[in-house]
Design a protein around this motif. Sequence first.
Motif, PDB file in Angstrom:
ATOM      1  N   ALA A  59       0.890  -1.292   0.059  1.00  0.00           N
ATOM      2  CA  ALA A  59       0.099  -0.069  -0.022  1.00  0.00           C
ATOM      3  C   ALA A  59       0.889   1.242   0.092  1.00  0.00           C
ATOM      4  CB  ALA A  59      -0.859  -0.150   1.225  1.00  0.00           C
ATOM      5  N   GLN A  60       1.968   1.143   0.702  1.00  0.00           N
ATOM      6  CA  GLN A  60       2.872   2.389   0.761  1.00  0.00           C
ATOM      7  C   GLN A  60       3.449   2.625  -0.683  1.00  0.00           C
ATOM      8  OE1 GLN A  60       3.991   4.434   3.652  1.00  0.00           O
ATOM      9  NE2 GLN A  60       4.054   5.642   1.680  1.00  0.00           N
ATOM     10  N   ALA A  61       3.948   1.505  -1.466  1.00  0.00           N
ATOM     11  CA  ALA A  61       4.407   1.729  -2.566  1.00  0.00           C
ATOM     12  C   ALA A  61       3.416   2.289  -3.616  1.00  0.00           C
ATOM     13  CB  ALA A  61       4.975   0.252  -3.242  1.00  0.00           C
ATOM     14  N   ALA A  62       2.185   1.740  -3.526  1.00  0.00           N
ATOM     15  CA  ALA A  62       1.112   2.187  -4.300  1.00  0.00           C
ATOM     16  C   ALA A  62       0.882   3.866  -4.018  1.00  0.00           C
ATOM     17  CB  ALA A  62      -0.273   1.590  -4.251  1.00  0.00           C
ATOM     18  N   LEU A  63       0.930   4.290  -2.913  1.00  0.00           N
ATOM     19  CA  LEU A  63       0.805   5.754  -2.675  1.00  0.00           C
ATOM     20  C   LEU A  63       1.849   6.487  -3.031  1.00  0.00           C
ATOM     21  CD1 LEU A  63      -0.595   7.977  -1.242  1.00  0.00           C
ATOM     22  CD2 LEU A  63       0.390   7.288   1.008  1.00  0.00           C
ATOM     23  N   ASP A  64       3.291   5.736  -3.270  1.00  0.00           N
ATOM     24  CA  ASP A  64       4.346   6.594  -3.514  1.00  0.00           C
ATOM     25  C   ASP A  64       4.378   6.837  -4.866  1.00  0.00           C
ATOM     26  OD1 ASP A  64       5.291   6.716  -0.800  1.00  0.00           O
ATOM     27  OD2 ASP A  64       6.652   4.989  -1.029  1.00  0.00           O
ATOM     28  N   GLU A  65       3.795   5.813  -5.684  1.00  0.00           N
ATOM     29  CA  GLU A  65       3.549   5.824  -7.110  1.00  0.00           C
ATOM     30  C   GLU A  65       2.693   7.181  -7.480  1.00  0.00           C
ATOM     31  OE1 GLU A  65       2.772   3.186 -11.073  1.00  0.00           O
ATOM     32  OE2 GLU A  65       2.082   2.539  -8.857  1.00  0.00           O
ATOM     33  N   LEU A  66       1.605   7.145  -6.860  1.00  0.00           N
ATOM     34  CA  LEU A  66       0.563   8.379  -6.983  1.00  0.00           C
ATOM     35  C   LEU A  66       1.350   9.711  -6.827  1.00  0.00           C
ATOM     36  CD1 LEU A  66      -2.648   6.869  -5.653  1.00  0.00           C
ATOM     37  CD2 LEU A  66      -2.066   7.059  -7.888  1.00  0.00           C
ATOM     38  N   LEU A  67       1.894   9.560  -5.698  1.00  0.00           N
ATOM     39  CA  LEU A  67       2.485  11.105  -5.403  1.00  0.00           C
ATOM     40  C   LEU A  67       3.806  11.477  -6.243  1.00  0.00           C
ATOM     41  CD1 LEU A  67       2.535  10.621  -1.291  1.00  0.00           C
ATOM     42  CD2 LEU A  67       1.137  11.811  -2.804  1.00  0.00           C
ATOM     43  N   LYS A  68       4.547  10.592  -6.639  1.00  0.00           N
ATOM     44  CA  LYS A  68       5.644  11.036  -7.379  1.00  0.00           C
ATOM     45  C   LYS A  68       5.466  10.890  -9.010  1.00  0.00           C
ATOM     46  CE  LYS A  68       8.887   8.781  -4.150  1.00  0.00           C
ATOM     47  NZ  LYS A  68       9.727   7.627  -3.977  1.00  0.00           N
ATOM     48  N   GLY A  69       4.187  10.629  -9.198  1.00  0.00           N
ATOM     49  CA  GLY A  69       3.916  10.519 -10.670  1.00  0.00           C
ATOM     50  C   GLY A  69       4.515   9.354 -11.436  1.00  0.00           C
ATOM     51  N   LYS A  70       4.208   9.144 -12.788  1.00  0.00           N
ATOM     52  CA  LYS A  70       4.822   7.994 -13.672  1.00  0.00           C
ATOM     53  C   LYS A  70       6.159   8.140 -13.868  1.00  0.00           C
ATOM     54  CE  LYS A  70       0.505   6.117 -13.426  1.00  0.00           C
ATOM     55  NZ  LYS A  70       0.272   4.835 -12.661  1.00  0.00           N
ATOM     56  N   ARG A  71       6.761   6.912 -14.241  1.00  0.00           N
ATOM     57  CA  ARG A  71       8.248   7.122 -14.600  1.00  0.00           C
ATOM     58  C   ARG A  71       8.328   7.825 -16.121  1.00  0.00           C
ATOM     59  NH1 ARG A  71      10.955   1.421 -13.814  1.00  0.00           N
ATOM     60  NH2 ARG A  71      12.702   2.494 -14.741  1.00  0.00           N
TER      61      ARG A  71
END
Length: 298
Positions: A59-71
């Motif tokens: 869940a933390q990784a999914a949130l980080d992806e949303l916060l940082k944006g796509k690669r």
Amino acid sequence: MLGTLELDRITSPAQASEHIIRIDVREGDELQAGQTILALDTRRIDASVEQARADVRGAQAALDELLKGKRKELIDASRAQLGGATARAANARRERDRVAEIRKRGLNAQIDLDRAETSLQSADAERDAARANLAELLNGSRIENIELAEAALAARKAAVDQMELTRQRYTIVAAEAGRIDSIPFKLGDQPAAGAVLASMLTGPMYARVYVPASQRNELAIGSHCSVHLTGSERAFQAVVRSMRSDPAFTPYFALTGDDASRLSYRSEIVLEAGAGMDLPVGQPVQVNCAAPDTRGRH
């Protein structure tokens, strides 16, 4: 008034049906608050805790992806897809225009023109979808999706906290100072969930008596009493701690007239500090109490 000596009893139930892997005390031992009594096998719940922690990391990784944006690589790939879709749409439009010109000359069938129109519409839709996908990647995550991911992370963390708290209860400890009264299971047993693993007796010692209705008004909380052991000359000073307002035996509404004197009210009369702790629970006693002072009351 007649009664018995008592101590408060604290019981410790099993959190789950697991084997007892350690017993650190014996019946009759005096314990301090927090001292370990016994322990259950934690291997099963340890695995559940690790699984819950893994869910937290996901869940933390999914949130980080949303916060940082796509690669950047994913955005570049989306741009390439849009370029290809745009080129195919342009080719489809040129082909449609060519077929339409030929149709005006009457050199082909209407179905050829219809087929070219369908290919153009499909190519335009593919281009529009690729453009929307790139826009989504460039614009970042919606606040609603971020809040949803944050809520999912919080829920998984709460699940871990709950499991860790449950795991702590696999080790049975003394809630307060007292004496071990009973450990009904032995090492290696697997009690059912909710079964009492240990019971403790804690002070202070008190006399449990049943006050007849005829003496009920002569006794009050805080009244001073003397507690005498039946068959012995030992006596202790005590104070009334509690008195039930409801009768202990026959309901009041079932009695009338002289029968009402048969009502009894359970009371607890606490012995002076440290007194009687060497006596067995259940020792019969006789209690004599002074009538409360009612002077000055209205």
